[in-house]
Design a protein around this motif. Structure first.
Motif, PDB file in Angstrom:
ATOM      1  N   GLY A 131       0.814  -1.210   0.000  1.00  0.00           N
ATOM      2  CA  GLY A 131       0.000   0.000   0.000  1.00  0.00           C
ATOM      3  C   GLY A 131       0.843   1.252   0.000  1.00  0.00           C
ATOM      4  N   LEU A 132       0.463   2.219  -0.846  1.00  0.00           N
ATOM      5  CA  LEU A 132       1.135   3.517  -0.897  1.00  0.00           C
ATOM      6  C   LEU A 132       0.288   4.616  -0.267  1.00  0.00           C
ATOM      7  CD1 LEU A 132       2.571   3.537  -4.536  1.00  0.00           C
ATOM      8  CD2 LEU A 132       3.890   3.566  -2.422  1.00  0.00           C
ATOM      9  N   GLY A 133      -0.931   4.287   0.155  1.00  0.00           N
ATOM     10  CA  GLY A 133      -1.853   5.302   0.656  1.00  0.00           C
ATOM     11  C   GLY A 133      -2.748   5.809  -0.460  1.00  0.00           C
ATOM     12  N   GLY A 134      -3.899   6.328  -0.095  1.00  0.00           N
ATOM     13  CA  GLY A 134      -4.818   6.887  -1.080  1.00  0.00           C
ATOM     14  C   GLY A 134      -5.367   5.884  -2.072  1.00  0.00           C
ATOM     15  N   GLY A 135      -5.375   4.593  -1.709  1.00  0.00           N
ATOM     16  CA  GLY A 135      -5.874   3.571  -2.624  1.00  0.00           C
ATOM     17  C   GLY A 135      -4.898   3.216  -3.731  1.00  0.00           C
ATOM     18  N   ASN A 136      -3.635   3.620  -3.590  1.00  0.00           N
ATOM     19  CA  ASN A 136      -2.604   3.344  -4.584  1.00  0.00           C
ATOM     20  C   ASN A 136      -1.675   2.254  -4.070  1.00  0.00           C
ATOM     21  OD1 ASN A 136      -3.445   5.664  -6.177  1.00  0.00           O
ATOM     22  ND2 ASN A 136      -2.517   6.874  -4.556  1.00  0.00           N
ATOM     23  N   TYR A 137      -1.117   1.457  -4.983  1.00  0.00           N
ATOM     24  CA  TYR A 137      -0.282   0.331  -4.596  1.00  0.00           C
ATOM     25  C   TYR A 137       0.977   0.285  -5.448  1.00  0.00           C
ATOM     26  CZ  TYR A 137      -4.530  -1.087  -2.291  1.00  0.00           C
ATOM     27  OH  TYR A 137      -5.639  -1.090  -1.485  1.00  0.00           O
ATOM     28  N   LEU A 138       2.026  -0.274  -4.862  1.00  0.00           N
ATOM     29  CA  LEU A 138       3.249  -0.603  -5.571  1.00  0.00           C
ATOM     30  C   LEU A 138       3.295  -2.118  -5.612  1.00  0.00           C
ATOM     31  CD1 LEU A 138       5.969   0.175  -6.808  1.00  0.00           C
ATOM     32  CD2 LEU A 138       6.901   0.231  -4.482  1.00  0.00           C
ATOM     33  N   ALA A 139       3.490  -2.686  -6.802  1.00  0.00           N
ATOM     34  CA  ALA A 139       3.413  -4.140  -6.955  1.00  0.00           C
ATOM     35  C   ALA A 139       4.689  -4.673  -7.590  1.00  0.00           C
ATOM     36  CB  ALA A 139       2.212  -4.506  -7.826  1.00  0.00           C
ATOM     37  N   PHE A 140       5.020  -5.911  -7.251  1.00  0.00           N
ATOM     38  CA  PHE A 140       6.190  -6.574  -7.817  1.00  0.00           C
ATOM     39  C   PHE A 140       5.806  -7.957  -8.317  1.00  0.00           C
ATOM     40  CE2 PHE A 140       8.129  -3.356  -5.240  1.00  0.00           C
ATOM     41  CZ  PHE A 140       9.207  -2.953  -6.003  1.00  0.00           C
ATOM     42  N   PHE A 141       6.331  -8.298  -9.488  1.00  0.00           N
ATOM     43  CA  PHE A 141       6.236  -9.660 -10.012  1.00  0.00           C
ATOM     44  C   PHE A 141       7.528 -10.394  -9.674  1.00  0.00           C
ATOM     45  CE2 PHE A 141       3.206  -7.834 -13.077  1.00  0.00           C
ATOM     46  CZ  PHE A 141       2.255  -8.847 -13.141  1.00  0.00           C
ATOM     47  N   TYR A 142       7.400 -11.612  -9.195  1.00  0.00           N
ATOM     48  CA  TYR A 142       8.534 -12.534  -9.149  1.00  0.00           C
ATOM     49  C   TYR A 142       8.172 -13.669 -10.088  1.00  0.00           C
ATOM     50  CZ  TYR A 142      11.932 -16.018  -7.907  1.00  0.00           C
ATOM     51  OH  TYR A 142      12.924 -16.951  -7.985  1.00  0.00           O
ATOM     52  N   PHE A 143       8.929 -13.812 -11.196  1.00  0.00           N
ATOM     53  CA  PHE A 143       8.693 -14.874 -12.164  1.00  0.00           C
ATOM     54  C   PHE A 143       9.645 -16.034 -11.877  1.00  0.00           C
ATOM     55  CE2 PHE A 143       7.306 -11.110 -14.610  1.00  0.00           C
ATOM     56  CZ  PHE A 143       6.028 -11.535 -14.955  1.00  0.00           C
ATOM     57  N   PHE A 144       9.109 -17.213 -11.734  1.00  0.00           N
ATOM     58  CA  PHE A 144       9.931 -18.390 -11.489  1.00  0.00           C
ATOM     59  C   PHE A 144      10.731 -18.725 -12.753  1.00  0.00           C
ATOM     60  CE2 PHE A 144       6.625 -18.549  -8.364  1.00  0.00           C
ATOM     61  CZ  PHE A 144       7.284 -18.970  -7.216  1.00  0.00           C
ATOM     62  N   ASP A 145      12.002 -19.054 -12.577  1.00  0.00           N
ATOM     63  CA  ASP A 145      12.896 -19.454 -13.660  1.00  0.00           C
ATOM     64  C   ASP A 145      13.178 -18.356 -14.685  1.00  0.00           C
ATOM     65  OD1 ASP A 145      13.115 -22.052 -12.603  1.00  0.00           O
ATOM     66  OD2 ASP A 145      11.258 -22.646 -13.603  1.00  0.00           O
ATOM     67  N   LEU A 146      12.973 -17.100 -14.312  1.00  0.00           N
ATOM     68  CA  LEU A 146      13.283 -15.998 -15.234  1.00  0.00           C
ATOM     69  C   LEU A 146      14.713 -15.530 -14.967  1.00  0.00           C
ATOM     70  CD1 LEU A 146      12.080 -14.013 -17.372  1.00  0.00           C
ATOM     71  CD2 LEU A 146      11.653 -12.459 -15.465  1.00  0.00           C
ATOM     72  N   PRO A 147      15.576 -15.565 -15.994  1.00  0.00           N
ATOM     73  CA  PRO A 147      16.948 -15.092 -15.764  1.00  0.00           C
ATOM     74  C   PRO A 147      16.947 -13.593 -15.458  1.00  0.00           C
ATOM     75  CG  PRO A 147      16.595 -15.619 -18.089  1.00  0.00           C
ATOM     76  CD  PRO A 147      15.344 -16.006 -17.355  1.00  0.00           C
TER      77      PRO A 147
END
Length: 199
Positions: free
Chosen positions: A67-83
């Motif tokens: 959560g960043l506040g104000g209904g905003n988000y910071l998101a991260f992808f972790y992809f398995f086996d991605l170099p």
């Protein structure tokens, strides 16, 4: 009303209410989650796991949100086996960044102190036109910025931005675009507008 509270209307039934989330890729999910929770105090709000999402060869992933506040988000992808990707050059590193808003100089400096207390390198305050900022990196090498406005943006800023971007769009199609050529084109546009008003 503050810009951060306004909705954008693009036509009947077409509204935008701001950023829902910004998404990035991480190869260090544990360090990344710890950094944002401990250094910035962002709450981990939810995670999505995907298998065979868009196609059979789409990599399995975990997508987690802070959560960043104000209904905003910071998101991260972790992809398995991605170099892991090659680290971007310095210019791309500086250009691709996430800026987090504060209202006052005191807030910005308090954040700078907190970030430094975690052993993270952070710049001194840097002023650029209408903003003042401090910069630092997350464990993925993503540049982050804590930014405060030096004044409220107004109608004159929007008009200037429109002229700047229109001039830039024209000049960027030239064989050798330059900032000087953009300024010259913008000046011509201003003269044209003045001529239309006075005639």
């Amino acid at each position: 009303m503050d810009d951060r509270q306004q909705m954008i209307t693009a036509g009947p039934g077409l509204r935008l209410y701001g950023v829902d989330h910004l998404a990035h890729v991480t190869w260090k999910p544990g360090e990344t989650a710890d950094f944002y929770r401990e250094v910035l105090g962002l709450p981990l709000t939810h995670a999505v796991t995907g298998v065979g999402w868009l196609s059979e060869d789409f990599p399995d992933f975990v997508h987690f949100f802070l959560g960043l506040g104000g209904g905003n988000y910071l998101a991260f992808f972790y992809f398995f086996d991605l170099p892991e990707e090659q680290v971007p050059d310095e210019l791309m590193h500086l250009a691709r960044h996430i800026a987090l808003h504060v209202d006052t100089e005191e807030e910005m400096l308090a954040w700078r102190d907190k970030i430094k207390s975690h052993g993270v390198r952070v710049t001194p305050p840097l002023t650029h036109e209408l903003l003042e900022s401090v910069y630092f990196d997350d464990p993925n090498g993503i540049q982050l910025e804590i930014v405060r406005p030096l004044r409220t943006f107004g109608e004159v800023d929007a008009r200037d931005a429109d002229l700047t971007v229109r001039a830039l769009a024209e000049v960027s199609r030239m064989e050798k675009p330059s900032v000087s050529a953009m300024w010259q084109r913008k000046a011509a546009m201003v003269r044209d507008q003045i001529g239309m008003v006075t005639s």
